[in-house]
Design an enzyme around this catalytic site. Structure first.
Site, mmCIF file in Angstrom:
data_model
loop_
_atom_site.group_PDB
_atom_site.id
_atom_site.type_symbol
_atom_site.label_atom_id
_atom_site.label_comp_id
_atom_site.label_asym_id
_atom_site.label_seq_id
_atom_site.Cartn_x
_atom_site.Cartn_y
_atom_site.Cartn_z
ATOM 1 N N ASN A 6 0.877 -1.172 0.000
ATOM 2 C CA ASN A 6 0.000 0.000 0.000
ATOM 3 C C ASN A 6 0.909 1.215 0.000
ATOM 4 O O ASN A 6 1.486 1.566 1.033
ATOM 5 C CB ASN A 6 -0.892 -0.042 1.246
ATOM 6 C CG ASN A 6 -1.929 1.070 1.242
ATOM 7 O OD1 ASN A 6 -1.937 1.922 0.352
ATOM 8 N ND2 ASN A 6 -2.786 1.068 2.245
ATOM 9 N N ARG A 89 -2.391 -2.155 -3.556
ATOM 10 C CA ARG A 89 -3.671 -1.499 -3.319
ATOM 11 C C ARG A 89 -3.697 -0.213 -4.153
ATOM 12 O O ARG A 89 -2.793 0.615 -4.057
ATOM 13 C CB ARG A 89 -3.797 -1.136 -1.853
ATOM 14 C CG ARG A 89 -5.069 -0.423 -1.586
ATOM 15 C CD ARG A 89 -5.114 0.112 -0.198
ATOM 16 N NE ARG A 89 -6.456 0.613 0.047
ATOM 17 C CZ ARG A 89 -6.884 0.956 1.231
ATOM 18 N NH1 ARG A 89 -6.115 0.825 2.273
ATOM 19 N NH2 ARG A 89 -8.095 1.426 1.379
ATOM 20 N N HIS A 177 -12.978 2.136 -0.348
ATOM 21 C CA HIS A 177 -12.962 1.120 0.723
ATOM 22 C C HIS A 177 -13.491 -0.223 0.218
ATOM 23 O O HIS A 177 -13.974 -1.049 0.991
ATOM 24 C CB HIS A 177 -13.792 1.553 1.954
ATOM 25 C CG HIS A 177 -13.208 2.726 2.697
ATOM 26 N ND1 HIS A 177 -13.972 3.779 3.140
ATOM 27 C CD2 HIS A 177 -11.946 3.013 3.062
ATOM 28 C CE1 HIS A 177 -13.198 4.666 3.753
ATOM 29 N NE2 HIS A 177 -11.955 4.224 3.711
ATOM 30 N N LEU A 206 -15.840 2.702 9.548
ATOM 31 C CA LEU A 206 -15.638 3.971 10.247
ATOM 32 C C LEU A 206 -14.202 4.059 10.751
ATOM 33 O O LEU A 206 -13.852 3.501 11.793
ATOM 34 C CB LEU A 206 -16.628 4.088 11.416
ATOM 35 C CG LEU A 206 -18.110 3.840 11.064
ATOM 36 C CD1 LEU A 206 -18.988 3.982 12.302
ATOM 37 C CD2 LEU A 206 -18.592 4.766 9.954
ATOM 38 N N GLY A 209 -10.721 7.737 7.539
ATOM 39 C CA GLY A 209 -11.589 7.884 6.378
ATOM 40 C C GLY A 209 -12.789 6.985 6.644
ATOM 41 O O GLY A 209 -12.631 5.832 7.018
ATOM 42 N N ARG A 238 -11.839 15.182 6.872
ATOM 43 C CA ARG A 238 -12.584 15.543 5.648
ATOM 44 C C ARG A 238 -14.018 15.929 5.978
ATOM 45 O O ARG A 238 -14.635 15.338 6.863
ATOM 46 C CB ARG A 238 -12.593 14.354 4.676
ATOM 47 C CG ARG A 238 -11.229 14.074 4.094
ATOM 48 C CD ARG A 238 -11.249 12.816 3.234
ATOM 49 N NE ARG A 238 -10.220 11.888 3.664
ATOM 50 C CZ ARG A 238 -10.195 10.599 3.367
ATOM 51 N NH1 ARG A 238 -11.140 10.060 2.642
ATOM 52 N NH2 ARG A 238 -9.211 9.841 3.798
ATOM 53 N N ARG A 282 -10.512 9.002 19.642
ATOM 54 C CA ARG A 282 -10.207 8.732 21.064
ATOM 55 C C ARG A 282 -10.038 10.023 21.838
ATOM 56 O O ARG A 282 -10.532 10.162 22.958
ATOM 57 C CB ARG A 282 -8.933 7.894 21.190
ATOM 58 C CG ARG A 282 -9.145 6.435 20.889
ATOM 59 C CD ARG A 282 -7.850 5.735 20.675
ATOM 60 N NE ARG A 282 -7.221 6.199 19.439
ATOM 61 C CZ ARG A 282 -6.300 5.525 18.760
ATOM 62 N NH1 ARG A 282 -5.886 4.372 19.205
ATOM 63 N NH2 ARG A 282 -5.789 5.995 17.651
ATOM 64 N N GLY A 328 -11.216 1.332 12.375
ATOM 65 C CA GLY A 328 -10.745 1.839 13.682
ATOM 66 C C GLY A 328 -11.840 2.209 14.672
ATOM 67 O O GLY A 328 -11.875 1.692 15.788
ATOM 68 N N ILE A 329 -12.744 3.077 14.281
ATOM 69 C CA ILE A 329 -13.815 3.512 15.190
ATOM 70 C C ILE A 329 -14.871 2.405 15.312
ATOM 71 O O ILE A 329 -15.295 2.044 16.407
ATOM 72 C CB ILE A 329 -14.454 4.827 14.666
ATOM 73 C CG1 ILE A 329 -13.410 5.956 14.675
ATOM 74 C CG2 ILE A 329 -15.683 5.199 15.480
ATOM 75 C CD1 ILE A 329 -13.852 7.235 13.955
ATOM 76 N N GLU A 331 -14.656 -0.784 14.965
ATOM 77 C CA GLU A 331 -14.220 -1.996 15.675
ATOM 78 C C GLU A 331 -13.954 -1.747 17.153
ATOM 79 O O GLU A 331 -14.132 -2.628 17.978
ATOM 80 C CB GLU A 331 -12.917 -2.531 15.050
ATOM 81 C CG GLU A 331 -13.101 -3.098 13.665
ATOM 82 C CD GLU A 331 -11.779 -3.261 12.919
ATOM 83 O OE1 GLU A 331 -10.718 -3.343 13.569
ATOM 84 O OE2 GLU A 331 -11.802 -3.286 11.675
ATOM 85 N N ASN A 332 -13.486 -0.537 17.470
ATOM 86 C CA ASN A 332 -12.918 -0.315 18.813
ATOM 87 C C ASN A 332 -13.708 0.595 19.731
ATOM 88 O O ASN A 332 -13.325 0.767 20.874
ATOM 89 C CB ASN A 332 -11.510 0.274 18.681
ATOM 90 C CG ASN A 332 -10.594 -0.645 17.909
ATOM 91 O OD1 ASN A 332 -10.458 -1.813 18.264
ATOM 92 N ND2 ASN A 332 -9.999 -0.140 16.846
ATOM 93 N N GLU A 382 -7.933 -5.504 4.952
ATOM 94 C CA GLU A 382 -7.806 -5.237 3.511
ATOM 95 C C GLU A 382 -6.583 -5.932 2.925
ATOM 96 O O GLU A 382 -6.606 -6.404 1.792
ATOM 97 C CB GLU A 382 -7.732 -3.718 3.287
ATOM 98 C CG GLU A 382 -9.065 -3.037 3.558
ATOM 99 C CD GLU A 382 -8.947 -1.616 4.047
ATOM 100 O OE1 GLU A 382 -8.370 -1.397 5.138
ATOM 101 O OE2 GLU A 382 -9.429 -0.711 3.352
HETATM 102 P P1 ADP Z 1 -7.526 4.692 8.547
HETATM 103 O O1 ADP Z 1 -7.190 3.277 8.167
HETATM 104 O O2 ADP Z 1 -8.582 5.348 7.725
HETATM 105 O O3 ADP Z 1 -6.325 5.573 8.774
HETATM 106 P P2 ADP Z 1 -8.402 3.465 11.034
HETATM 107 O O4 ADP Z 1 -9.348 2.459 10.506
HETATM 108 O O5 ADP Z 1 -7.106 3.002 11.567
HETATM 109 O O6 ADP Z 1 -8.193 4.645 9.989
HETATM 110 O O7 ADP Z 1 -9.172 4.279 12.179
HETATM 111 C C1 ADP Z 1 -8.584 5.345 12.861
HETATM 112 C C2 ADP Z 1 -9.629 5.944 13.788
HETATM 113 O O8 ADP Z 1 -10.053 4.935 14.720
HETATM 114 C C3 ADP Z 1 -9.116 7.120 14.607
HETATM 115 O O9 ADP Z 1 -10.062 8.152 14.615
HETATM 116 C C4 ADP Z 1 -9.007 6.519 15.997
HETATM 117 O O10 ADP Z 1 -9.207 7.482 16.976
HETATM 118 C C5 ADP Z 1 -10.155 5.548 15.988
HETATM 119 N N1 ADP Z 1 -10.031 4.591 17.092
HETATM 120 C C6 ADP Z 1 -9.118 3.616 17.268
HETATM 121 N N2 ADP Z 1 -9.308 3.001 18.471
HETATM 122 C C7 ADP Z 1 -10.379 3.627 19.051
HETATM 123 C C8 ADP Z 1 -11.077 3.482 20.294
HETATM 124 N N3 ADP Z 1 -10.730 2.558 21.188
HETATM 125 N N4 ADP Z 1 -12.122 4.311 20.530
HETATM 126 C C9 ADP Z 1 -12.481 5.257 19.637
HETATM 127 N N5 ADP Z 1 -11.867 5.438 18.471
HETATM 128 C C10 ADP Z 1 -10.836 4.647 18.174
#
Ligand code: ADP
Length: 395
Positions: A6, A89, A177, A206, A209, A238, A282, A328-329, A331-332, A382
């Site tokens: 990538n 990618r 995506h 989420l 991006g 964005r 976060r 990121g958002i 999943e976490n 991915e």
């Molecule tokens: P990209 O691949 O588009 O760069 P990611 O899928 O890695 O992004 O997601 C990044 C986002 O996920 C960030 O806004 C980060 O704050 C959020 N994130 C990661 N862990 C958590 C968490 N535990 N709680 C809230 N947001 C989270």
């Protein structure tokens, strides 16, 4: 072995996989080459050790040479010919609809799509050039982020603009995506033991991006991201969709060019722009908990936009097998998942709070039994999708 790449304008992320899928993890190592043309930092995670080296990466070619020579130093490969295929990618491949060997025609299609992905496609092309030279015997495979969306019907991919703009200049929704959506559809089908041709899903990818996809019979029916990755949902930096007149208005007020304001829509808007604190969710959850009003405003707006689009996409489908959160958002963050579902009033969807708050594994049902639509969290991958797509060319 198979290498997944990538590549951006100043960095190359990579993941090396075994050629033969085995029961144990197929990943051999992963890493990133950064600050290409500035100086160069190489980080590799191999056998639970993360090592960083200062390098001299004058261009992508020297970065690729640096990466491969470290593979040899680590004893992962003896000769470069052991890398039999490389999967790239690529954000926009124009009208290419599936993973494809990068021949001259495909190279040209990626080149011709630069104007639709100016921040992404050039980085991929310089990496392809470098690997063509350095690994001349490997098969190079393009994996396109917009390809999954080729099934979106015209009524959904056209904007309400003069149709000439589409016919002459291809102004349309491309969607992105796609590798993540392809992975999630296949994973859900596998784990739910369903045929993917029968699946209707609303997927929320989420991350920094963010976008969403409406999946009918396993195929993309619509997505929120658009002509470029700037459109659709509000994101980390964005704006997502806004009234287009704002562009001209602010251009005049700030005496800026359209390119400068567009850059602000890409890099200074979204969560960062509204909160004036951070693009990182976060940070905003923490700031909201401490009572910061701007942070609360930004998080609420983000959640509301996702909730509204869930309702829109559910409305497009005859029935819905699942709403899925990923990236990121997605999943976490149980806070954001709860915030989003709480903002859907009309669908009778609700979460099981314990399941939602449990530490995430790769596939989890988080809705309550009473929920009208099941809600899942699935960890996206991915790179593994690119690996599998690339592997299929060796069979
Ligand atoms: P990209 O691949 O588009 O760069 P990611 O899928 O890695 O992004 O997601 C990044 C986002 O996920 C960030 O806004 C980060 O704050 C959020 N994130 C990661 N862990 C958590 C968490 N535990 N709680 C809230 N947001 C989270």
């Amino acid at each position: 072995m198979i290498l997944v790449i990538n590549s951006g304008s100043s960095s190359i992320k990579f993941k090396l996989y075994k050629k033969e899928p085995s029961q144990d993890n197929q990943t051999v190592l992963e890493g990133i080459a950064e600050r290409i043309t500035l100086d160069g930092i190489l980080t590799i995670k191999y056998k639970d050790n993360r090592t960083t080296w200062n390098m001299d990466f004058q261009n992508h070619e020297s970065a690729v040479k640096g990466i491969l020579s470290k593979f040899q130093d680590l004893g992962v490969i003896k000769t470069i010919d052991e890398i039999v295929a490389i999967g790239f990618r690529i954000v926009n491949g124009g009208s290419i609809t599936e993973p494809t060997i990068i021949n001259d025609k495909v190279y040209k299609a990626i080149f011709d799509s630069i104007e639709f992905a100016p921040l992404h496609n050039p980085g991929a092309l310089v990496a392809i050039d470098a690997f063509k030279k350095i690994t001349p015997n490997a098969i190079l495979v393009g994996n396109f982020d917009n390809a999954f969306h080729h099934t979106i019907p015209k009524s959904n991919f056209l904007y309400p603009l003069p149709i000439e703009w589409y016919k002459k200049y291809n102004v349309r929704k491309f969607g992105f995506h796609g590798l993540s959506y392809q992975y999630i559809v296949e994973k859900f089908a596998e784990l739910a033991k369903e045929n993917k041709e029968n699946l209707n899903l609303v997927i929320c990818h989420l991350g920094s991006g963010s976008s969403m996809a409406c999946i009918q019979n396993g195929l993309s029916l619509d997505t929120t991201m658009g002509f470029t990755p700037l459109g659709g949902l509000m994101m980390g930096t964005r704006s997502g969709n806004i009234d287009p007149s704002i562009l001209e208005f602010i251009t005049k007020k700030l005496s800026m060019t359209i390119s400068e304001v567009t850059e602000m829509l890409n890099k200074k808007s979204g969560l960062l722009g509204m909160s004036e604190i951070s693009a990182d969710m976060r940070d905003l959850i923490l700031a909201s908990a401490k009572g910061n009003d701007n942070a609360k405003l930004a998080v609420n707006k983000y959640e509301q936009t996702v909730a509204d689009n869930i309702v829109t996409f559910v409305n497009r489908l005859p029935y819905v097998d699942a709403i899925i959160f990923t990236a990121g958002i997605g999943e976490n963050s149980p806070e954001n998942r709860q915030g989003i579902i709480d903002k859907i009033k009309i669908l009778n969807v609700n979460l099981d709070q314990t399941a939602n708050n449990e530490k995430n594994d790769s596939f989890k049902l988080i809705s309550a039994n009473s929920s009208a639509i099941p809600v899942y969290v699935i960890r996206t991958d991915e790179e593994s999708m690119i690996y599998q797509n690339t592997l299929s060319f060796l069979k």
